[in-house]
Enzyme design. Structure first.
Site, mmCIF file in Angstrom:
data_model
loop_
_atom_site.group_PDB
_atom_site.id
_atom_site.type_symbol
_atom_site.label_atom_id
_atom_site.label_comp_id
_atom_site.label_asym_id
_atom_site.label_seq_id
_atom_site.Cartn_x
_atom_site.Cartn_y
_atom_site.Cartn_z
ATOM 1 N N VAL A 256 0.628 -1.445 -0.015
ATOM 2 C CA VAL A 256 -0.129 0.077 0.140
ATOM 3 C C VAL A 256 0.728 1.071 -0.305
ATOM 4 O O VAL A 256 1.282 1.322 0.715
ATOM 5 C CB VAL A 256 -1.335 0.480 1.364
ATOM 6 N N GLY B 219 8.809 -8.016 13.608
ATOM 7 C CA GLY B 219 8.216 -7.787 12.952
ATOM 8 C C GLY B 219 7.267 -6.244 12.146
ATOM 9 O O GLY B 219 6.940 -6.028 13.239
ATOM 10 N N ASP C 107 5.611 -4.200 10.990
ATOM 11 C CA ASP C 107 3.746 -4.225 10.769
ATOM 12 C C ASP C 107 4.037 -3.758 12.723
ATOM 13 O O ASP C 107 2.513 -2.840 12.488
ATOM 14 C CB ASP C 107 3.776 -5.177 9.372
#
Length: 259
Positions: free
Chosen positions: A13, A107, A109
């Protein structure tokens, strides 16, 4: 303006932040073979088609696909004349460092979702992200990521079921009308949908027991609104959580530069 890039295992994105709001958001399939030139042609075409006049001067990247980062860096360096911040790298500072086992790599994210969730909801929080994997991020009272859970993602489970059992078709996830299916597709949908509702509620219940305190639960990811229909567990569902976190981390690092 800031270009915020969130690269996941399935999709990447791109969002443009003008200092007050996101003025554009686009999505493309994640592919480590895609070059910086291809990214630029794609982005430039979308900007032209949507009449977005953005003078990008800064960038930040969160990527769970390490091989993609190089070409995203080149994109920012070559076409926007900026060096992007990359979440998880030493040069990208976080408001509160994660508290996990020494040597553990968290991670990016999950770090971004932690920062965003804490900013909006405070600590003692569980962030459930319905992505390629279904992850649970536990946020302490001061905003630190202190661990979590990783479970197979919904679509990954469906694909595995289809591949392992020759007689079972490939299906799309949907909320079934009843828990008892009267055909193969309805049976599979019930098993996946209500199975994941049970998984999420069971893991959250166990986390709350171990923390021995109330924990707010927020959900994000493409399938979050679908699963919200089957449970009252979530305090909110937020599709822009990761992008909000990227903006916050970029702002924090810019403030550190001025000190």
């Amino acid at each position: 303006m800031l270009l915020a890039i969130d690269c996941g295992n399935t999709n990447t994105v791109f969002s443009i932040w003008d200092g007050d709001r996101f003025i554009a958001t686009w999505r493309i399939a994640s592919d480590h073979k895609r070059t910086a030139d291809e990214y630029f042609v794609w982005l430039s075409s979308l900007m032209m088609l949507t009449k977005v006049d953005a003078q990008i001067t800064e960038a930040i990247i969160s990527s769970t696909v390490p091989r993609v980062v190089f070409n995203l860096r080149v994109l920012c360096n070559r076409y926007y004349d900026c060096r992007p911040l990359v979440v998880g790298k030493p040069e990208c500072a976080l408001p509160v460092a994660p508290r996990v086992d020494q040597g553990t790599t968290v991670g990016p994210d999950r770090l971004v979702n932690t920062v965003a969730g804490f900013d909006r909801h405070g600590g003692d929080l569980i962030v459930v992200d319905f992505g390629t994997a279904t992850t649970f991020d536990v946020v302490d009272i001061d905003g630190a990521y202190i661990g979590g859970v990783i479970a197979p993602g919904v679509n990954l489970s469906l694909e595995a079921l289809h591949m392992a059992a020759a007689a079972l078709p490939h299906i799309d996830i949907a909320r079934p009308l009843t828990a008892i299916g009267t055909n193969t597709v309805a049976c599979m949908q019930a098993g996946v949908y209500w199975g994941y509702i049970g998984l999420v509620e069971g893991i959250v219940r166990q986390i709350r027991l171990e923390r021995d305190r109330p924990m707010k639960v927020i959900a994000t990811g493409g399938l979050a609104p679908l699963f919200q229909q089957g449970t009252e567990l979530f305090h909110s569902v937020e599709d822009d959580l990761t992008m909000h976190g990227l903006v916050l981390i970029h702002r924090y690092n810019k403030e550190l530069e001025t000190q």
